[in-house]
Scaffold this active site. Sequence first.
Site, mmCIF file in Angstrom:
data_model
loop_
_atom_site.group_PDB
_atom_site.id
_atom_site.type_symbol
_atom_site.label_atom_id
_atom_site.label_comp_id
_atom_site.label_asym_id
_atom_site.label_seq_id
_atom_site.Cartn_x
_atom_site.Cartn_y
_atom_site.Cartn_z
ATOM 1 N N ASP A 72 0.874 -1.183 0.000
ATOM 2 C CA ASP A 72 0.000 0.000 0.000
ATOM 3 C C ASP A 72 0.908 1.228 0.000
ATOM 4 O O ASP A 72 1.586 1.506 0.999
ATOM 5 C CB ASP A 72 -0.884 -0.055 1.260
ATOM 6 N N HIS A 73 0.911 1.951 -1.100
ATOM 7 C CA HIS A 73 1.859 3.048 -1.255
ATOM 8 C C HIS A 73 1.538 4.236 -0.341
ATOM 9 O O HIS A 73 2.345 5.151 -0.176
ATOM 10 C CB HIS A 73 1.883 3.497 -2.733
ATOM 11 N N ARG A 74 0.350 4.218 0.292
ATOM 12 C CA ARG A 74 0.050 5.286 1.251
ATOM 13 C C ARG A 74 0.871 5.112 2.525
ATOM 14 O O ARG A 74 1.099 6.036 3.274
ATOM 15 C CB ARG A 74 -1.441 5.263 1.625
#
Length: 445
Positions: free
Chosen positions: A417-419
């Site tokens: 999850d790039h967040r």
Amino acid sequence: MAELKEARVPDIGNDKDVPVIELLVQPGDKVRKDQGLVTLESDKATMEVPAPFDGIVRELKVKVGDELSEGSVVALIEPAAAAGEPAPAPKAEAKAEPKPEPKPEPKPEPKPEPAARPAAPAAPAGNPSSPPVRFDAEALMPGKVPYASPAVRLFARELGVDLAQVAGSARAGRITREDVQGFVKQVMAGGAAPRAGGGGGGGGLDLIPWPKVDFSKFGGIERQPLSRIQKLSGANLARNWAMIPHVTQFDDADITEMEAFRKKLGEENKDVKVTPLVFLIKAAVAALKKYPAFNASLDGDELVLKQYFNIGIAVDTPDGLVVPVIRDADRKGLLELARELGEVSAKARDKKLTSADMQGGCFSISSLGGIGGTAFTPIINAPEVAILGVSRSAMKPVWNGREFAPRLVLPLSLSYDHRVIDGAAAARFTSYLAQVLGDLRRLLL
Ligand code: CAO
């Protein structure tokens, strides 16, 4: 005080040991007949246990996490007549919609999967309550009503919140009371609340409708209903794919030595099947310990870092994909993990997994190594923040500085999850995984 009467779990079909996920009333609350007392959630459906008559709740006999079956006592209620007062008047909103939607679903028959809708159940003897209010996986599918308990629906109506706008954070995308509160908070703060579906612009996915095609115009066809598992996992996968910014990092691990050790272990322990997956579980735990952001979940503006190491394993069954969880993998040895993996995958294929078997995961592994392939992009199992895909190992010529040597190479595909995780952290995570798998002595460090 007059004699108290028990409110029990009515006939809930074949479900047993179904966990309580929400208490809808407290001692002292006035309840109407059929009002929900607690919410139960099985792997197939969520349902409320209704009050069997009007009265006042005097004692709750269960807490969140308790597992209930038909006949379990949920609460002690003082009947309204005995309490010397008229039945509490239903609220205006409830009047408008006395039976929460979706409609109560009749008891499923023992076998036929998935869409069997047999006759309504008779109330069990000695339990004058109505059938539980079910709202099942169909409500999760695109284009259907939002997935929330009747109590949450009522709460949303009181606040004027359109549930179609709210993203559900609970299992299978169910919308909780906290999700509604979070939505209202964000709207009040002028921020863009996370939206569940399309339409209306803003942050939602403004998608054109699904193509409607008469396939039979072009040739013969056959229709097969989706299984319950396919419907549930499909809804989860669609949400996770749409809402999580995925990136997949690929890497290779040299498992030549690991494989030699695995074979030796297998020869010494004929009673258990030791596959590469147990080494991957161990290596994943080591990497999660070194990089805690991978053992985390997003909760609003906070990251929840977990201090336990529960690993979900994607298991392919004839009815679809399920992800049972191996708990406390950090405290288990390779052989113990191998045994548990064997048990859990047999249980999955025999359809004997309970909801509890699939809860509490921190990080998942999806291994297609027994089948084939060189790489793939697995979908994150929310609210986890990463998943490791494993493909089939192959013998490859690897340059060792002097010559090409034959080495057994295992392809790794880590979706994250790039967040929460940036690319550099993901590259560090996979190269550490590869180091550990290449030299298992690192597990001792
Ligand atoms: N490379 C080469 N061989 C591998 C391997 C790999 N990465 N992983 C497993 N193997 C071998 C095993 O050693 C075993 O060999 P033998 O039969 O010679 O001993 C064989 O492949 C079969 O292994 P397995 O699949 O029975 O066992 P496992 O521990 O690797 O996996 C399980 C167990 C339950 C995860 C697996 O059976 C499964 O269901 N995999 C599919 C998961 C899936 O569908 N993921 C996709 C999710 S995204 O849609």
